[in-house]
Design a protein around this motif. Sequence first.
Motif, PDB file in Angstrom:
ATOM      1  N   GLY A   1       0.823  -1.202   0.000  1.00 58.01           N
ATOM      2  CA  GLY A   1       0.000   0.000   0.000  1.00 58.01           C
ATOM      3  C   GLY A   1       0.855   1.249   0.000  1.00 58.01           C
ATOM      4  O   GLY A   1       2.059   1.195   0.250  1.00 58.01           O
ATOM      5  N   PRO A   2       0.229   2.398  -0.294  1.00 62.43           N
ATOM      6  CA  PRO A   2       0.966   3.656  -0.342  1.00 62.43           C
ATOM      7  C   PRO A   2       1.663   3.954   0.982  1.00 62.43           C
ATOM      8  O   PRO A   2       1.160   3.603   2.053  1.00 62.43           O
ATOM      9  N   ALA A   3       2.825   4.598   0.874  1.00 63.61           N
ATOM     10  CA  ALA A   3       3.602   4.973   2.058  1.00 63.61           C
ATOM     11  C   ALA A   3       4.338   6.270   1.764  1.00 63.61           C
ATOM     12  O   ALA A   3       4.633   6.580   0.608  1.00 63.61           O
ATOM     13  N   CYS A   4       4.626   7.019   2.815  1.00 67.01           N
ATOM     14  CA  CYS A   4       5.405   8.240   2.625  1.00 67.01           C
ATOM     15  C   CYS A   4       6.881   7.922   2.887  1.00 67.01           C
ATOM     16  O   CYS A   4       7.232   6.836   3.364  1.00 67.01           O
ATOM     17  N   THR A   5       7.711   8.870   2.568  1.00 67.98           N
ATOM     18  CA  THR A   5       9.152   8.684   2.716  1.00 67.98           C
ATOM     19  C   THR A   5       9.508   8.304   4.146  1.00 67.98           C
ATOM     20  O   THR A   5      10.357   7.440   4.361  1.00 67.98           O
ATOM     21  N   CYS A   6       8.845   8.919   5.128  1.00 69.00           N
ATOM     22  CA  CYS A   6       9.170   8.606   6.527  1.00 69.00           C
ATOM     23  C   CYS A   6       8.929   7.127   6.843  1.00 69.00           C
ATOM     24  O   CYS A   6       9.699   6.511   7.582  1.00 69.00           O
ATOM     25  N   HIS A   7       7.881   6.539   6.262  1.00 68.16           N
ATOM     26  CA  HIS A   7       7.630   5.107   6.465  1.00 68.16           C
ATOM     27  C   HIS A   7       8.748   4.281   5.851  1.00 68.16           C
ATOM     28  O   HIS A   7       9.214   3.313   6.443  1.00 68.16           O
ATOM     29  N   LEU A   8       9.149   4.665   4.640  1.00 68.81           N
ATOM     30  CA  LEU A   8      10.181   3.894   3.935  1.00 68.81           C
ATOM     31  C   LEU A   8      11.535   4.011   4.633  1.00 68.81           C
ATOM     32  O   LEU A   8      12.288   3.039   4.681  1.00 68.81           O
TER      33      LEU A   8
ATOM     34  N   THR B   1       3.978  13.444   1.217  1.00 62.13           N
ATOM     35  CA  THR B   1       3.781  12.879  -0.116  1.00 62.13           C
ATOM     36  C   THR B   1       3.801  11.368   0.025  1.00 62.13           C
ATOM     37  O   THR B   1       4.764  10.801   0.553  1.00 62.13           O
ATOM     38  N   TYR B   2       2.750  10.741  -0.430  1.00 63.31           N
ATOM     39  CA  TYR B   2       2.664   9.278  -0.400  1.00 63.31           C
ATOM     40  C   TYR B   2       3.022   8.737  -1.776  1.00 63.31           C
ATOM     41  O   TYR B   2       2.670   9.320  -2.798  1.00 63.31           O
ATOM     42  N   TYR B   3       3.692   7.610  -1.779  1.00 64.28           N
ATOM     43  CA  TYR B   3       4.105   6.945  -3.019  1.00 64.28           C
ATOM     44  C   TYR B   3       3.357   5.639  -3.134  1.00 64.28           C
ATOM     45  O   TYR B   3       3.150   4.936  -2.145  1.00 64.28           O
ATOM     46  N   ARG B   4       2.935   5.338  -4.355  1.00 64.85           N
ATOM     47  CA  ARG B   4       2.245   4.065  -4.591  1.00 64.85           C
ATOM     48  C   ARG B   4       2.754   3.451  -5.882  1.00 64.85           C
ATOM     49  O   ARG B   4       3.209   4.143  -6.789  1.00 64.85           O
ATOM     50  N   LEU B   5       2.652   2.129  -5.941  1.00 64.85           N
ATOM     51  CA  LEU B   5       3.065   1.407  -7.144  1.00 64.85           C
ATOM     52  C   LEU B   5       2.060   1.606  -8.264  1.00 64.85           C
ATOM     53  O   LEU B   5       0.880   1.823  -8.011  1.00 64.85           O
ATOM     54  N   VAL B   6       2.539   1.486  -9.488  1.00 63.52           N
ATOM     55  CA  VAL B   6       1.694   1.499 -10.680  1.00 63.52           C
ATOM     56  C   VAL B   6       1.641   0.049 -11.171  1.00 63.52           C
ATOM     57  O   VAL B   6       2.579  -0.428 -11.821  1.00 63.52           O
ATOM     58  N   PRO B   7       0.570  -0.675 -10.829  1.00 59.96           N
ATOM     59  CA  PRO B   7       0.496  -2.097 -11.167  1.00 59.96           C
ATOM     60  C   PRO B   7       0.663  -2.388 -12.655  1.00 59.96           C
ATOM     61  O   PRO B   7       1.288  -3.387 -13.025  1.00 59.96           O
TER      62      PRO B   7
ATOM     63  N   ALA C   1      17.367   3.164   5.835  1.00 60.36           N
ATOM     64  CA  ALA C   1      18.181   4.018   4.960  1.00 60.36           C
ATOM     65  C   ALA C   1      17.949   5.487   5.314  1.00 60.36           C
ATOM     66  O   ALA C   1      16.964   5.836   5.954  1.00 60.36           O
ATOM     67  N   LYS C   2      18.841   6.321   4.888  1.00 59.99           N
ATOM     68  CA  LYS C   2      18.713   7.764   5.102  1.00 59.99           C
ATOM     69  C   LYS C   2      17.669   8.337   4.140  1.00 59.99           C
ATOM     70  O   LYS C   2      17.482   7.846   3.031  1.00 59.99           O
ATOM     71  N   GLN C   3      17.012   9.413   4.565  1.00 59.46           N
ATOM     72  CA  GLN C   3      15.957  10.029   3.764  1.00 59.46           C
ATOM     73  C   GLN C   3      16.436  10.446   2.371  1.00 59.46           C
ATOM     74  O   GLN C   3      15.741  10.171   1.388  1.00 59.46           O
ATOM     75  N   PRO C   4      17.622  11.090   2.225  1.00 55.04           N
ATOM     76  CA  PRO C   4      18.049  11.455   0.865  1.00 55.04           C
ATOM     77  C   PRO C   4      18.234  10.238  -0.043  1.00 55.04           C
ATOM     78  O   PRO C   4      17.940  10.301  -1.238  1.00 55.04           O
TER      79      PRO C   4
END
Length: 102
Positions: free
Chosen positions: A28-35, A68-74, A41-44
Amino acid sequence: MLISGTSDVIRLLADPMRARIIDLLADGPACTCHLVEDTGAKQPNISNHLRALRDAGLVTAEPRGRFTYYRLVPDALDGVAGHLRELAERARTNAGTPRECP
């Protein structure tokens, strides 16, 4: 897809961190902080990988308030999977037909 082709996407996904990000976003979608939290890993570093994945058309960005949330493009993943299936089928078909030496 913005990069040149399926082989470029496969090469892009060969990076372990990008593969991990794709795996995480499959849930599911996640923001950079989740990743950052999930990968350690470091944010940059995460942001650079996300940019490459966005440029390839594998991920989209969706602003939500301050984040900003990121999601996959199936469909993009389906295209890569289809190419790999075609290669596997060609390999099965031609497994017993070695090329002649000149």
